[in-house]
Design an enzyme around this catalytic site. Structure first.
Site, short mmCIF file in Angstrom:
data_model
loop_
_atom_site.label_atom_id
_atom_site.label_comp_id
_atom_site.label_asym_id
_atom_site.label_seq_id
_atom_site.Cartn_x
_atom_site.Cartn_y
_atom_site.Cartn_z
N HIS A 1 0.84 -1.21 0.00
CA HIS A 1 0.00 0.00 0.00
C HIS A 1 0.88 1.26 0.00
O HIS A 1 0.72 2.15 -0.84
CB HIS A 1 -0.90 -0.03 1.25
CG HIS A 1 -1.83 1.15 1.36
ND1 HIS A 1 -3.14 1.10 0.94
CD2 HIS A 1 -1.64 2.40 1.83
CE1 HIS A 1 -3.71 2.27 1.15
NE2 HIS A 1 -2.82 3.09 1.70
N GLU A 2 1.83 1.31 0.92
CA GLU A 2 2.70 2.51 1.00
C GLU A 2 3.59 2.60 -0.24
O GLU A 2 3.90 3.70 -0.70
CB GLU A 2 3.53 2.50 2.29
CG GLU A 2 2.72 2.48 3.60
CD GLU A 2 1.64 3.54 3.71
OE1 GLU A 2 1.82 4.66 3.18
OE2 GLU A 2 0.58 3.24 4.32
N GLU B 1 -4.79 7.82 -2.97
CA GLU B 1 -5.25 6.54 -2.44
C GLU B 1 -5.54 5.54 -3.57
O GLU B 1 -5.40 4.34 -3.39
CB GLU B 1 -6.48 6.77 -1.55
CG GLU B 1 -6.85 5.61 -0.66
CD GLU B 1 -5.86 5.32 0.47
OE1 GLU B 1 -4.88 6.09 0.67
OE2 GLU B 1 -6.05 4.30 1.14
N HIS C 1 1.70 4.53 -2.77
CA HIS C 1 1.78 5.97 -2.51
C HIS C 1 3.15 6.51 -2.95
O HIS C 1 3.25 7.57 -3.55
CB HIS C 1 1.61 6.25 -1.01
CG HIS C 1 0.19 6.20 -0.52
ND1 HIS C 1 -0.82 6.95 -1.07
CD2 HIS C 1 -0.39 5.50 0.50
CE1 HIS C 1 -1.96 6.72 -0.41
NE2 HIS C 1 -1.73 5.84 0.54
CO CO Z 1 -3.20 5.21 1.99
#
Ligand code: CO
Length: 510
Positions: free
Chosen positions: A267-268, A297, A271
């Site tokens: 997830h990171e 996101e 980003h």
């Molecule tokens: Co996030």
């Protein structure tokens, strides 16, 4: 400004001013990153004031009358190129928004949030919402004032939404969510009537050192450039950038559960890849910033879910995991692993929710915030309303405040209007991923072979490179031909979960 000053000179002055303001803001980011990773606890008080001083300097310079005049004199010049015009229009927009909030108001927000944050910590410790409610009442009042200061059309909540997702309105969200809820509910019902999948092997002892090494390996294999960023540990995983050549991510390791570290790392990473793809030559300028929180996101969710929870990803990475954890995973098949990492179960805590039930957690907060800001719900009614919405959408009973309305830090920060961007992110992710699949017919087998370069190039070209040039809805229309449309998400999850839970369900039409 005199017309004798050339546009080129004026624009240069504008760029220098914004870049120096960015220097201050990114210095704050370094201090914040250090605070969350390596700073000893005793440093906290001085650190807070250092951050406050630099933030105030940046804010003062940006909202100075002289900067407003510079923008005003530049924006009417007729010899600007489209990129310069884009930067100036966005800066003008930011400037106008920020000067609407008087210094005294900004100070009372920051004092009230810092008080509210401590009250929230204490309320959580005591498991008692009433300890938090007085500060929250003050904050809600201030936020209502803020909607008046900023101005809005339609619902007052639009003014707050707009701060995170420019152009987003309750009208857009109501339409998107009301189209999403019924089919999502039907899918959840189907799943709850099916035999639950087995994920016990994810929850055994996974030693910290091996998890850390696997996480670093995973990042490298999925395209994270170790020369332009690093990973560290923190209480809560986050991504923060100091420029587009230095992006920091953090993770958290739970020795009893391998999935925690693995998918929060992916997830990171999503980003981080976004920040690393924003053009470095636009440093400090609007086109050197991300488009919106929803788009940010969408990048993390696309990598975490559409890529990282796919069967193709599993086929590439299960063998890697098995090398690090032969005893724990040696005998697990790819299909079995794929089922386990996609287990769906309604639960109380948003951050632990699966990708289906997650939307209900967000919709609950959205409905509640809308009522609070619209003046139809009082702060003291929150716990009961929260419980009724969890019953309605997820069929579960909320046992106490800590696992109910005290679970998120957002309100104590004064962040109202933030939650919807999480759901928008996952809807955009599904919509973008469908477009990427059309553009890259071999995408699935590329993922299965651990080759992510075409996907990353596609994201760079269609999303990252544009910085803040387009709003999320404009970007979405440019890429997919239409605005946010939850049918893409429903199509993706229906195909996925009818296979995982082995039931019949019709294909979702777009
Ligand atoms: Co996030």
């Amino acid at each position: 400004m005199s017309q004798l000053t050339t546009t080129k000179d004026l624009y240069l002055r504008y760029v220098q001013e914004l870049q120096q303001i960015a220097d201050l803001r990114y210095a704050v980011a370094v201090l914040q990153w250090d605070q969350e990773t390596y700073m000893p606890a005793a440093g906290a008080d001085f650190r807070s004031r250092q951050i406050a001083t630099l933030s105030e300097l940046a804010h003062t310079r940006f909202t100075a009358g002289s900067f407003g005049e510079l923008l005003e004199s530049l924006i009417h010049r007729d010899d600007l190129d489209p990129e310069q015009l884009s930067n100036l229009a966005l800066s003008k927009y930011d400037y106008d928004q920020q000067v609407k909030l008087p210094g005294s108001f900004v100070r009372s927000i920051s004092e009230t949030t810092s008080k509210a944050y401590h009250a929230w910590i204490e309320a959580r410790r005591l498991n008692d919402f009433t300890v938090f409610s007085a500060s929250l009442e003050e904050l809600v009042l201030l936020k209502k004032q803020e909607t008046d200061l900023l101005g809005f059309e339609g619902h007052p909540y639009n003014a707050l939404l707009n701060q995170y997702e420019r152009g987003c309105t309750t009208q857009i969200l109501d339409a998107a969510f009301s189209k999403l809820v019924p089919p999502l509910q039907r899918l959840l019902d189907k799943i709850s009537q099916s035999r639950q999948v087995d994920d016990h092997f994810l929850k055994q002892f996974y030693p910290e050192t091996a998890q850390w090494q696997f996480g670093m390996d995973l990042l490298q294999r999925m395209g994270f450039d170790g020369n332009a960023g690093r990973q560290d540990r923190s209480e809560h995983p986050f991504t923060i950038n100091f420029n587009s050549r230095d992006v920091r991510i953090t993770t958290r390791i739970d020795e009893q559960d391998i999935s925690n570290m693995t998918w929060s790392t992916i997830h990171e990473l999503g980003h981080a890849l976004y920040e690393l793809g924003i053009p470095a030559e636009q440093y400090g300028l609007p086109l050197g910033e991300y488009a919106s929180l929803g788009i940010h996101e969408s990048q993390s969710r696309l990598w975490e879910n559409n890529v990282g929870r796919s069967l193709a990803w599993t086929r590439q990475f299960l063998p890697v995991l098995q090398k690090y954890f032969p005893d724990q995973l040696g005998s697990v098949s790819a299909n079995h692993f794929y089922q386990a990492i996609n287990l769906v179960k309604p639960s109380l805590i948003r951050t632990e929710a699966d990708e289906l039930t997650y939307h209900f957690h967000v919709i609950i907060r959205y409905e509640l915030e809308k009522e609070l800001i619209g003046g139809n719900l009082s702060v003291k009614e929150i716990p009961a309303y929260w419980a009724s919405l969890y019953k309605k959408y997820l069929g579960i009973t909320v046992p106490d405040d800590r696992s109910g309305c005290l679970q998120d830090v957002h309100w104590s920060h004064g962040s109202f209007g933030y939650f919807p961007t999480y759901s928008m992110g996952s809807l955009y992710a599904a919509q973008f991923f469908a477009a990427a699949q059309l553009a890259i017919p071999e995408l699935e087998s590329e993922i299965e072979n651990g080759n992510f370069s075409n996907l990353l190039s596609w994201l760079r070209k269609n999303i990252h490179i544009h910085g803040r040039r387009y709003t999320s809805e404009e970007l979405c229309k440019n890429i997919t031909g239409e605005g946010i449309n939850s049918a893409y998400f429903m199509q993706y999850v229906t195909n996925k979960y009818r296979f995982i839970y082995a039931f019949q369900m019709e294909e979702v039409a777009l």
